[in-house]
Write an enzyme that holds these catalytic residues in place. Structure first.
Site, PDB file in Angstrom:
ATOM      1  CB  THR A  36      -0.903   0.062   1.267  1.00  0.00           C
ATOM      2  OG1 THR A  36      -0.081  -0.041   2.418  1.00  0.00           O
ATOM      3  CG2 THR A  36      -1.948  -1.032   1.295  1.00  0.00           C
ATOM      4  N   GLY A  37       0.264   2.400  -0.158  1.00  0.00           N
ATOM      5  CA  GLY A  37       0.944   3.681   0.051  1.00  0.00           C
ATOM      6  C   GLY A  37       2.221   3.851  -0.753  1.00  0.00           C
ATOM      7  CE1 TYR A  38       4.507   9.058  -1.218  1.00  0.00           C
ATOM      8  CE2 TYR A  38       4.222   9.121   1.159  1.00  0.00           C
ATOM      9  CZ  TYR A  38       4.182   9.744  -0.074  1.00  0.00           C
ATOM     10  OH  TYR A  38       3.809  11.069  -0.157  1.00  0.00           O
ATOM     11  CG  PHE A  59       2.207  -8.447   8.646  1.00  0.00           C
ATOM     12  CD1 PHE A  59       2.024  -9.797   8.430  1.00  0.00           C
ATOM     13  CD2 PHE A  59       2.346  -8.009   9.953  1.00  0.00           C
ATOM     14  CE1 PHE A  59       1.975 -10.700   9.476  1.00  0.00           C
ATOM     15  CE2 PHE A  59       2.304  -8.898  11.025  1.00  0.00           C
ATOM     16  CZ  PHE A  59       2.111 -10.241  10.771  1.00  0.00           C
ATOM     17  CG  ASP A 101       6.563  -9.350  12.004  1.00  0.00           C
ATOM     18  OD1 ASP A 101       6.826  -8.219  11.532  1.00  0.00           O
ATOM     19  OD2 ASP A 101       6.682  -9.632  13.210  1.00  0.00           O
ATOM     20  CG  LEU A 151       8.402  -2.197   7.213  1.00  0.00           C
ATOM     21  CD1 LEU A 151       8.968  -2.970   8.395  1.00  0.00           C
ATOM     22  CD2 LEU A 151       7.346  -3.019   6.506  1.00  0.00           C
ATOM     23  CE1 TYR A 187       4.194  11.551  10.642  1.00  0.00           C
ATOM     24  CE2 TYR A 187       6.446  12.376  10.735  1.00  0.00           C
ATOM     25  CZ  TYR A 187       5.543  11.405  10.352  1.00  0.00           C
ATOM     26  OH  TYR A 187       5.989  10.287   9.698  1.00  0.00           O
ATOM     27  CG  LEU A 243       0.397  11.840  -0.550  1.00  0.00           C
ATOM     28  CD1 LEU A 243       1.021  10.790  -1.423  1.00  0.00           C
ATOM     29  CD2 LEU A 243      -0.781  12.480  -1.273  1.00  0.00           C
TER      30      LEU A 243
HETATM   31  P1  NAD Z   1       0.995   2.346   4.541  1.00  0.00           P
HETATM   32  O1  NAD Z   1       0.255   2.045   5.783  1.00  0.00           O
HETATM   33  O2  NAD Z   1       0.229   2.655   3.312  1.00  0.00           O
HETATM   34  O3  NAD Z   1       1.988   1.105   4.168  1.00  0.00           O
HETATM   35  C1  NAD Z   1       2.644   0.350   5.117  1.00  0.00           C
HETATM   36  C2  NAD Z   1       3.213  -0.913   4.501  1.00  0.00           C
HETATM   37  O4  NAD Z   1       3.941  -1.625   5.509  1.00  0.00           O
HETATM   38  C3  NAD Z   1       2.181  -1.915   3.951  1.00  0.00           C
HETATM   39  O5  NAD Z   1       2.670  -2.518   2.782  1.00  0.00           O
HETATM   40  C4  NAD Z   1       2.092  -2.973   5.064  1.00  0.00           C
HETATM   41  O6  NAD Z   1       1.695  -4.271   4.625  1.00  0.00           O
HETATM   42  C5  NAD Z   1       3.523  -2.977   5.513  1.00  0.00           C
HETATM   43  N1  NAD Z   1       3.715  -3.507   6.866  1.00  0.00           N
HETATM   44  C6  NAD Z   1       3.292  -2.981   8.045  1.00  0.00           C
HETATM   45  N2  NAD Z   1       3.716  -3.745   9.081  1.00  0.00           N
HETATM   46  C7  NAD Z   1       4.424  -4.777   8.529  1.00  0.00           C
HETATM   47  C8  NAD Z   1       5.114  -5.880   9.052  1.00  0.00           C
HETATM   48  N3  NAD Z   1       5.197  -6.118  10.370  1.00  0.00           N
HETATM   49  N4  NAD Z   1       5.700  -6.736   8.184  1.00  0.00           N
HETATM   50  C9  NAD Z   1       5.637  -6.551   6.837  1.00  0.00           C
HETATM   51  N5  NAD Z   1       5.027  -5.487   6.285  1.00  0.00           N
HETATM   52  C10 NAD Z   1       4.412  -4.627   7.115  1.00  0.00           C
HETATM   53  O7  NAD Z   1       2.015   3.509   4.917  1.00  0.00           O
HETATM   54  P2  NAD Z   1       2.667   4.708   4.113  1.00  0.00           P
HETATM   55  O8  NAD Z   1       1.953   5.951   4.469  1.00  0.00           O
HETATM   56  O9  NAD Z   1       2.902   4.359   2.690  1.00  0.00           O
HETATM   57  O10 NAD Z   1       4.058   4.788   4.872  1.00  0.00           O
HETATM   58  C11 NAD Z   1       5.234   4.192   4.394  1.00  0.00           C
HETATM   59  C12 NAD Z   1       6.410   5.010   4.892  1.00  0.00           C
HETATM   60  O11 NAD Z   1       6.331   6.320   4.323  1.00  0.00           O
HETATM   61  C13 NAD Z   1       6.422   5.181   6.407  1.00  0.00           C
HETATM   62  O12 NAD Z   1       7.738   5.140   6.867  1.00  0.00           O
HETATM   63  C14 NAD Z   1       5.844   6.577   6.585  1.00  0.00           C
HETATM   64  O13 NAD Z   1       6.262   7.183   7.781  1.00  0.00           O
HETATM   65  C15 NAD Z   1       6.425   7.276   5.364  1.00  0.00           C
HETATM   66  N6  NAD Z   1       5.740   8.531   4.972  1.00  0.00           N
HETATM   67  C16 NAD Z   1       4.375   8.589   4.899  1.00  0.00           C
HETATM   68  C17 NAD Z   1       3.777   9.815   4.570  1.00  0.00           C
HETATM   69  C18 NAD Z   1       2.274   9.948   4.492  1.00  0.00           C
HETATM   70  O14 NAD Z   1       1.779  11.079   4.510  1.00  0.00           O
HETATM   71  N7  NAD Z   1       1.542   8.874   4.366  1.00  0.00           N
HETATM   72  C19 NAD Z   1       4.568  10.936   4.277  1.00  0.00           C
HETATM   73  C20 NAD Z   1       5.950  10.809   4.305  1.00  0.00           C
HETATM   74  C21 NAD Z   1       6.527   9.593   4.662  1.00  0.00           C
END
Ligand code: NAD
Length: 395
Positions: free
Chosen positions: A51-53, A74, A111, A139, A235, A273
Site C-alpha cells: 500500500t501507500g508509498y 503483512f 512479519d 514500513l 509529527y 498524503l
Molecule cells: P501504509 O500504511 O500505506 O503502508 C505500510 C506498509 O507496511 C504496507 O505494505 C504494510 O503491509 C507494511 N507492513 C506494516 N507492518 C508490517 C510488518 N510487520 N511486516 C511486513 N510489512 C508490514 O504507509 P505509508 O503511508 O505508505 O508509509 C510508508 C512510509 O512512508 C512510512 O515510513 C511513513 O512514515 C512514510 N511517509 C508517509 C507519509 C504519508 O503522509 N503517508 C509521508 C511521508 C513519509
C-alpha cells in the site's frame, strides 16, 4: 457479495478487490505514460510493498525500469465471508499485472520485523534474483516484536515535553473540536523509536549484506515526513518525529557499512498524503483536507505514484539529486513552499464546522481515503456481486 465500505473511525474494515486492482492499474498506467526511467534499478526489494508509498515505489521500479521486484508485506487474505485487506488485493493485482508484462514479481506475506521473514527473503533472492541493487524500506506499523528478545513494543502518536491542544476534525461526524494530547513518557518515546526508528532497517541491510546478496553500488532508502509548523507538534517534533530522526542515524551507519560496496543509504522526505498510516494521526485529516485544496489550486497536488516517480527521477537515479544538507532526498519541496504553507496556515485559522466543505478539500480527502480500500475507483461497478476471494501466489 456486494461490497460497500464499512468505515470505523480512521479505518475502513473491508476492501473491494476490483477497486484495488483498478487503483494498482491506474498507478501502472501513470508510470508507463512517463516513459522509461532508465536501466536502473534492476533487482529491487521493497519492504512494505502493498500500500501507500511502498506500493508506488514497487510500481515505479517494475514498470518504469523493468526491474524484478520482491515485495514484503503483512496483509490479511480474504475468506468466503470477509474481504481481504486492501494491501492483500493490491499485492495480488500487482503480481498479476507484472507477470502479464513479463516482469519477475514475488510477494512474501509475513512479519518483516522477524528473523524468519528476513531469512526467507534472502533465500528467495538467492534462488531467483542474484543481487539486489535497491532496497526500499517503507514500513508503517503501530507495533514491532524484537526478533531477538521476543518483546513487543507499541508506538504512540504524542507530543514531547508538554501537552498539545489543536483543532481536530472528526472524519465520521465532520465536527471540528479542540483535542488535547498529553505528552509521551520517556518509555513511550523510546518504544516509538524502537518501532518506527532505524533499527529494523539496519537489521535488514546487515542481513542482506551478510548473505552477500547486495550488488555493487546498491542503494537503500527509507521514508520520512518532516512537515512544517502546523504538524510539528504532533509529527516532526513529537514521538514519531523522534523515531524518524533515528532514521538519519541509521542512514549514516549504513553508509559506512555499504562503503565497501560503493553503496548508498538515504532517508527520503516525502509529502503528506492520505494513506492508512497517516489517517491514524490526529490533526492530519484536517491538515490534509486543507493542503489538498491549496495544492490542487496551485496545480502541484501529487499522489503516492507521482511522489515515487519523482523520487526515482529527481532523487535516487538523478545525476544531481535533490538532497538537503543532511543527505536526505527531498520530495516534499512543493508542500513546503513558503507560499503554500502560508495559504494552508491562513485556511487553518479560518476553518470551522460550518465552512469545512467550502474552505477545504474534505471531499477530495474523503474520496482518497475510500480509494485506499478500493472504493470510489473509476470504472468499477460497486453494485455488482463479486467474490471476495482472489488467488494469490504469495510465498
Ligand atoms: P501504509 O500504511 O500505506 O503502508 C505500510 C506498509 O507496511 C504496507 O505494505 C504494510 O503491509 C507494511 N507492513 C506494516 N507492518 C508490517 C510488518 N510487520 N511486516 C511486513 N510489512 C508490514 O504507509 P505509508 O503511508 O505508505 O508509509 C510508508 C512510509 O512512508 C512510512 O515510513 C511513513 O512514515 C512514510 N511517509 C508517509 C507519509 C504519508 O503522509 N503517508 C509521508 C511521508 C513519509
Amino acid at each position: 457479495m456486494i461490497i460497500k465500505p464499512k468505515v470505523r473511525g480512521f479505518i475502513c474494515i473491508n476492501a473491494h478487490p476490483a477497486g484495488c486492482a483498478a487503483n494498482v492499474q491506474s498507478q501502472i498506467d501513470f508510470i508507463k505514460a512517463q516513459g522509461s526511467i532508465g536501466s536502473t534499478p534492476k533487482n529491487v526489494l521493497v519492504i512494505g510493498s502493498s500500500t501507500g508509498y511502498g506500493l508506488a515505489s514497487r510500481i515505479t521500479a517494475a514498470f518504469g525500469s523493468g526491474a524484478k521486484t520482491l515485495g514484503i508485506c503483512f496483509e490479511k487474505p480474504a475468506t468466503e465471508r470477509k474481504t481481504g485487506s486492501a494491501g492483500y488485493y493490491n499485492a495480488v493485482a500487482f503480481d498479476k499485472a507484472a507477470e502479464e508484462a513479463g516482469l519477475y514479481a514475488k510477494t512474501i506475506n509475513g512479519d518483516a520485523f522477524s528473523n524468519e521473514i528476513k531469512a526467507a527473503t534472502i533465500e528467495q533472492i538467492k534462488a531467483d534474483m542474484g543481487k539486489i541493487d535497491l532496497v526500499v524500506y517503507s514500513l508503517a506499523s503501530p507495533r514491532r516484536t524484537d526478533p531477538n528478545t521476543g518483546e513487543t513494543y507499541n508506538s504512540v502518536l504524542k507530543p514531547i515535553g508538554a501537552s498539545y491542544t489543536s483543532k481536530n476534525l472528526n472524519t465520521d461526524t465532520l465536527k471540528i473540536a479542540d483535542i488535547t494530547i498529553d505528552p509521551a513518557s520517556e518509555e513511550e518515546i523510546a518504544n516509538t523509536v524502537k518501532v518506527m526508528g532505524g533499527e529494523d532497517w539496519e537489521m535488514w541491510i546487515d542481513a542482506l549484506q551478510g548473505a552477500d546478496v547486495l550488488a555493487e553500488g546498491c542503494k537503500t532508502v527509507a521514508y520520512t515526513y518532516l512537515g512544517d509548523k502546523l504538524t510539528w507538534p504532533i509529527y516532526g517534533k513529537a514521538t514519531i518525529g523522534k523515531a524518524k530522526e533515528d532514521l538519519d542515524r541509521a542512514a549514516a551507519a549504513l553508509n559506512e557499512k555499504l562503503a565497501s560496496l560503493s553503496g548508498q543509504a538515504n532517508v527520503a522526505v516525502l509529502k503528506a498524503l492520505v494513506t492508512q498510516a497517516s489517517s491514524a494521526i490526529p490533526v492530519m485529516p484536517l491538515y490534509l483536507s486543507i493542503l489538498y485544496r491549496v495544492m490542487k489550486e496551485e496545480g502541484t497536488h501529487e499522489g503516492c505514484i507521482e511522489q515515487a516517480y519523482r523520487l526515482f527521477t529527481e532523487g535516487l537515479y538523478a545525476s544531481t539529486p535533490r538532497l538537503d544538507d543532511v543527505n536526505r532526498l527531498r520530495m516534499d519541496n512543493l508542500e513546503l513552499q513558503p507560499e503554500t504553507q502560508a495559504k494552508v496556515e491562513k485556511l487553518w485559522e479560518e476553518v470551522t464546522e460550518e465552512n469545512l466543505l467550502e474552505l477545504t478539500d474534505f471531499k477530495g480527502h474523503h474520496e482518497a481515503f475510500l480509494n485506499l480500500f478500493g472504493f470510489e475507483a473509476n470504472g468499477v461497478d460497486y453494485d455488482a456481486d463479486i467474490s471476495p476471494l482472489v488467488e494469490d501466489s504469495f510465498l
